[in-house]
Design a protein around this motif. Structure first.
Motif, PDB file in Angstrom:
ATOM      1  N   GLN A   1      78.263 139.596  35.438  1.00  0.00           N
ATOM      2  CA  GLN A   1      78.307 138.727  34.256  1.00  0.00           C
ATOM      3  C   GLN A   1      77.173 139.058  33.298  1.00  0.00           C
ATOM      4  O   GLN A   1      77.360 139.086  32.086  1.00  0.00           O
ATOM      5  CB  GLN A   1      78.226 137.249  34.677  1.00  0.00           C
ATOM      6  CG  GLN A   1      79.449 136.755  35.427  1.00  0.00           C
ATOM      7  CD  GLN A   1      80.718 136.966  34.618  1.00  0.00           C
ATOM      8  OE1 GLN A   1      81.516 137.856  34.915  1.00  0.00           O
ATOM      9  NE2 GLN A   1      80.895 136.160  33.568  1.00  0.00           N
TER      10      GLN A   1
ATOM     11  N   GLY B   1      77.893 130.685  31.874  1.00  0.00           N
ATOM     12  CA  GLY B   1      78.197 129.273  32.122  1.00  0.00           C
ATOM     13  C   GLY B   1      77.265 128.389  31.314  1.00  0.00           C
ATOM     14  O   GLY B   1      76.076 128.672  31.187  1.00  0.00           O
ATOM     15  N   GLU B   2      77.840 127.301  30.770  1.00  0.00           N
ATOM     16  CA  GLU B   2      77.035 126.398  29.931  1.00  0.00           C
ATOM     17  C   GLU B   2      76.065 125.602  30.794  1.00  0.00           C
ATOM     18  O   GLU B   2      76.383 125.210  31.913  1.00  0.00           O
ATOM     19  CB  GLU B   2      77.962 125.416  29.183  1.00  0.00           C
ATOM     20  CG  GLU B   2      78.999 126.086  28.281  1.00  0.00           C
ATOM     21  CD  GLU B   2      78.393 126.657  27.002  1.00  0.00           C
ATOM     22  OE1 GLU B   2      77.188 126.409  26.753  1.00  0.00           O
ATOM     23  OE2 GLU B   2      79.116 127.381  26.282  1.00  0.00           O
TER      24      GLU B   2
ATOM     25  N   GLY C   1      76.317 131.395  26.967  1.00  0.00           N
ATOM     26  CA  GLY C   1      77.056 130.355  27.673  1.00  0.00           C
ATOM     27  C   GLY C   1      78.387 130.855  28.195  1.00  0.00           C
ATOM     28  O   GLY C   1      78.795 130.541  29.317  1.00  0.00           O
ATOM     29  N   GLN C   2      79.053 131.652  27.369  1.00  0.00           N
ATOM     30  CA  GLN C   2      80.374 132.166  27.752  1.00  0.00           C
ATOM     31  C   GLN C   2      80.299 133.037  29.012  1.00  0.00           C
ATOM     32  O   GLN C   2      81.138 132.912  29.904  1.00  0.00           O
ATOM     33  CB  GLN C   2      80.912 132.985  26.569  1.00  0.00           C
ATOM     34  CG  GLN C   2      82.274 133.611  26.795  1.00  0.00           C
ATOM     35  CD  GLN C   2      82.610 134.581  25.656  1.00  0.00           C
ATOM     36  OE1 GLN C   2      82.254 134.324  24.489  1.00  0.00           O
ATOM     37  NE2 GLN C   2      83.277 135.673  25.980  1.00  0.00           N
ATOM     38  N   TYR C   3      79.286 133.875  29.098  1.00  0.00           N
ATOM     39  CA  TYR C   3      79.203 134.797  30.240  1.00  0.00           C
ATOM     40  C   TYR C   3      78.486 134.191  31.444  1.00  0.00           C
ATOM     41  O   TYR C   3      78.778 134.548  32.578  1.00  0.00           O
ATOM     42  CB  TYR C   3      78.513 136.102  29.836  1.00  0.00           C
ATOM     43  CG  TYR C   3      79.410 136.987  29.013  1.00  0.00           C
ATOM     44  CD1 TYR C   3      80.423 137.725  29.617  1.00  0.00           C
ATOM     45  CD2 TYR C   3      79.274 137.056  27.630  1.00  0.00           C
ATOM     46  CE1 TYR C   3      81.264 138.528  28.864  1.00  0.00           C
ATOM     47  CE2 TYR C   3      80.111 137.859  26.860  1.00  0.00           C
ATOM     48  CZ  TYR C   3      81.109 138.586  27.485  1.00  0.00           C
ATOM     49  OH  TYR C   3      81.951 139.369  26.742  1.00  0.00           O
TER      50      TYR C   3
ATOM     51  N   PRO D   1      76.111 131.072  22.137  1.00  0.00           N
ATOM     52  CA  PRO D   1      77.483 130.884  22.647  1.00  0.00           C
ATOM     53  C   PRO D   1      77.921 132.007  23.587  1.00  0.00           C
ATOM     54  O   PRO D   1      78.621 131.758  24.570  1.00  0.00           O
ATOM     55  CB  PRO D   1      78.336 130.888  21.363  1.00  0.00           C
ATOM     56  CG  PRO D   1      77.392 130.540  20.263  1.00  0.00           C
ATOM     57  CD  PRO D   1      76.061 131.094  20.663  1.00  0.00           C
ATOM     58  N   LEU D   2      77.508 133.232  23.300  1.00  0.00           N
ATOM     59  CA  LEU D   2      77.824 134.350  24.197  1.00  0.00           C
ATOM     60  C   LEU D   2      77.166 134.150  25.558  1.00  0.00           C
ATOM     61  O   LEU D   2      77.782 134.376  26.606  1.00  0.00           O
ATOM     62  CB  LEU D   2      77.313 135.666  23.615  1.00  0.00           C
ATOM     63  CG  LEU D   2      78.144 136.395  22.574  1.00  0.00           C
ATOM     64  CD1 LEU D   2      77.421 137.657  22.113  1.00  0.00           C
ATOM     65  CD2 LEU D   2      79.509 136.763  23.166  1.00  0.00           C
TER      66      LEU D   2
ATOM     67  N   LEU E   1      77.483 140.408  29.455  1.00  0.00           N
ATOM     68  CA  LEU E   1      76.739 139.775  28.364  1.00  0.00           C
ATOM     69  C   LEU E   1      75.905 140.821  27.624  1.00  0.00           C
ATOM     70  O   LEU E   1      75.901 140.871  26.383  1.00  0.00           O
ATOM     71  CB  LEU E   1      75.835 138.667  28.926  1.00  0.00           C
ATOM     72  CG  LEU E   1      74.821 138.071  27.947  1.00  0.00           C
ATOM     73  CD1 LEU E   1      75.508 137.406  26.760  1.00  0.00           C
ATOM     74  CD2 LEU E   1      73.899 137.064  28.670  1.00  0.00           C
TER      75      LEU E   1
END
Lengths: 496, 496
Positions: free
Chosen positions: B208, B323-324, B319-321, B316-317, B212
């Motif tokens: 992950q 997890g928030e 978080g996307q890769y 946002p990237l 990213l």
């Protein structure tokens, strides 16, 4: 300090060459596995510069004189063998005028480059325009080499890959095979028609296939501290003996080719990893010939890899990594990996049909180099022989016929026999192993592979190029190459 | 065909050298990223052979005469610059006697090798035994270079990395920094003590993190057709301009270092990818200096990467890769990436403390090379300066003190200033960019990074080594290096 002997001076030059070859091998591997497209031009220029340097090292006039002087020096047996191999490498680089080598490189590159699209377009006429020049130059090369070595033109070319091998022997050996092969193929196909098999169902994720491949390499004794597995479009065994780089390619809809490809390349790799470490910097410390190299990959792939014993050993691993299904049972895998089906393409051929593809090419390239036929005669001959040996009709189908291989496009005439010689040597080794170890297959099935590796290590890997090929095989098996063992192996495997 | 001009002959030699350097760069990259341990000895021998070859190419006596003659030839402005850079590279290889170069290589290798365990063992006394020889040889080198170039010994060494830079300037610049830095650090720490932050919670899977990293490289305009991202123990930007290989390392418990490391190396990479393609084979077509190279990585890491605008763009990237979670908000990431905390280790230092580490090393290595101190004086000076600049006590702690860096072990004196010069240049560039584009941060936050890339492409990347460093910076920013911009940047970022 005393003056170095001529032999010591040669060792210094060949050690330098060995280091240049290291650089060349590693950047070639990188080009095939890692390099992004925009790196290509700079890489090609750097590699060409290195080629110039290696050629200059081998054509340094001092070497000729040192080779002469070294013959008179007091050398050990091993040093004599070393000197013989140095001379062979030196001769290959010095017999041909630079103008011819350059013309061949240019014509070969042009022909190969155009072939990539001509093959797709089934364009034999277009191919012929470049190919005639390649043939003419290879004939010149063959003539020059033949004069210096006192052999036939084709033998001179074949000697680049199989030193000491003569086409008179190949004619005899392949002639025998042609007697029984078409009949055997027909017999096996009739038998197999009555033996239904499960086809593997799936998508098989690449990462799972890779893990399976690594596990099988581990089982086969690949030394991961001295090598790697990566991905390339055309699988190969590259790198250097100290750092062997094998590659494979994955298809999510078919794991079988990749898995057997990894087993094949691991055979090449273990030969390299098993060469004696203290001679690697000299020609005498390298693999004996292309045929002997192929005999190692085919020992792993054909003798070991496709055997019921080995497949029963790895079937649980296959199931573990790819998920259980009926097609992955040991018996079904054995059936799948020994399915015989004549087809157009050499690299897709099964064990039984493969020699027919090789014999056909051998007969054509030999006649071509000996001047008995011309390039334009190839398609008709190809059709005729494919029909006779495999019952396959290739008329007008150049793409899947005489345009399928890369070898001829850059003038690598004389290479093809190595494939089938390798298969025959491998059958001969395993015959001896089975004679000395009657429970060989039970041992293999139980995961005790040491007996195989020890035999190859002792008789082949550790011997490097200390002996000629025939001597090597005689020492290892008690006799010269004897294709009867190959025939017996095929009968036992496919008709039992 | 007319005789090639002296300049053309030089171009041919330097083109050959460029191709050798290609091979060297690629096998070095391989060694750090791909090579299994047993490949090491053969690789080292091959690389050393290549070093000999490159040195021989640069010390060919014909070059001296060609450089002389070329000065008299009718050359374009660009060719004059090219000739200047050729002479610089030639001089570096020819000024020093081969015996000294060899002695340095041996002493450096011995000292560096032993240092790897001595550092762990906190063994300063043991280190000193090898290090005295390294210092003595570097002083010899410095004296010879200084005589030829008419500068001080330390300046002569620094010129290998920062051509044209003088320690009188560095003394002035670093002297200013020392006036305000300790106070600023204290002020910022007091401020940040009242600003609590969320710490990232997780294990962050390597794959992950890699995805990213690739996404952020894409955003930063890295050309994946001309480069790659891989893993190595010590991250670096290697390969060649046509095929840039950057590396990172991953820790599953901390994604922050790897992510910012990738941004840093991408800055180096875009400099290489932005160099003019038609000059890459000549010294004039390469990066200007180590300081200018670092100004690119720090433009990406410090000016862009740690800015609130950029972090709001990539949050946002992240978080996307990964997890928030609260720690991954733009504001919290900005806080985390600007946290100031004095510590022992230079490579772990934050943006604010980093210059203190560099100034300390600069002052010590300069005094050492000028003969004002001896090797045994280093620990006491180190302690004194760490206390003064960062309030950190390193007495008896050599491992985290004067034994922490590799640079001195093999005699790379004169390199350290480049790091902080790079940070200062970067601050100066962005001051100009903000002046010309007042809404720069809004654009960055909106993902419109072209204005940054275009500025760097036009003013730095496309200029290669056509100009001297000072001229390059003057053309780009309208003035010479001015550390006031760096000071203002730090005040704005950390006290706003």
């Amino acid at each position: 300090m005393s003056q170095p002997s001529a032999y010591q001076s040669l060792v210094a030059s060949f050690t330098r060459l060995y280091r240049y070859e290291h650089l060349s091998a590693m950047v070639s591997w990188d080009q095939a596995t890692m390099m992004p497209p925009k790196g290509n031009d700079a890489r090609a220029a750097a590699q060409a510069e290195l080629d110039v340097l290696m050629h200059a090292t081998l054509t340094d006039p001092a070497l000729a004189e040192q080779l002469q002087r070294a013959e008179q020096e007091d050398l050990s047996l091993q040093e004599r063998a070393s000197l013989r191999e140095m001379r062979r490498e030196w001769q290959r680089a010095n017999l041909l005028p630079a103008t011819l080598v350059e013309a061949q490189a240019l014509a070969g590159a042009r022909c190969e480059h155009a072939w990539r699209s001509q093959r797709t377009a089934n364009d034999w006429a277009g191919f012929l325009q470049n190919f005639r020049e390649v043939v003419a130059l290879s004939r010149q090369e063959a003539r020059l080499l033949a004069e210096a070595q006192g052999c036939s033109p084709y033998d001179a070319l074949m000697n680049k890959y199989e030193p000491g091998m003569q086409s008179a022997d190949i004619d005899r050996i392949f002639g025998e095979v042609k007697q029984w092969l078409p009949g055997l193929i027909a017999q096996v196909m009739a038998k197999q028609a009555k033996e239904p098999l499960h086809l593997p169902q799936g998508s098989f994720p690449v990462e799972q296939q890779r893990q399976l491949g690594l596990a099988v390499m581990q089982l086969l004794g690949f030394d991961f501290d001295g090598g790697r597995l990566d991905v390339s479009v055309h699988p190969f065994c590259g790198g250097v003996a100290e750092d062997v780089r094998i590659t494979t390619r994955y298809r999510e809809d078919d794991f079988m080719q990749s898995l057997m490809g990894i087993i094949h390349e691991t055979g090449h790799a273990r030969y390299e990893q098993g060469l004696p470490r203290d001679m690697l910097h000299l020609p005498v410390g390298r693999a004996r010939s292309m045929g002997i190299h192929e005999s190692q990959s085919l020992s792993f792939e054909m003798q070991l890899g496709r055997s019921p014993a080995f497949l029963s050993l790895i079937a649980p691993l296959v199931g573990q990594y790819l998920g259980e299904q009926p097609a992955l049972s040991a018996a079904n895998l054995t059936g799948l990996y020994s399915r015989v089906h004549p087809g157009f393409i050499r690299v897709d051929a099964d064990e039984l049909c493969y020699p027919a593809h090789v014999i056909l090419r051998y007969e054509i390239e030999k006649a071509l180099m000996e001047g008995e036929i011309e390039a334009e005669d190839i398609p008709a001959l190809w059709d005729e022989k494919m029909q006779a040996y495999l019952g396959v009709d290739t008329r007008g189908n150049y793409r899947q016929g005489c345009l399928q291989d890369i070898h001829w496009t850059d003038g690598s005439f004389g290479y093809f026999p190595s494939y089938t010689l390798g298969a025959m040597y491998a059958a001969q080794y395993f015959t001896v192993m089975r004679r000395d170890t009657p429970d060989l297959d039970q041992r293999i099935a139980a995961g005790d592979l040491a007996v195989v590796f020890d035999w190859l290590q002792q008789h082949i890997w550790s011997q490097a190029s200390l002996h000629g090929t025939n001597e090597l095989v005689q020492h290892a098996t008690g006799e010269s190459l004897n294709p009867a063992y190959f025939h017996a192996h095929l009968q036992a495997r496919y008709l039992a």
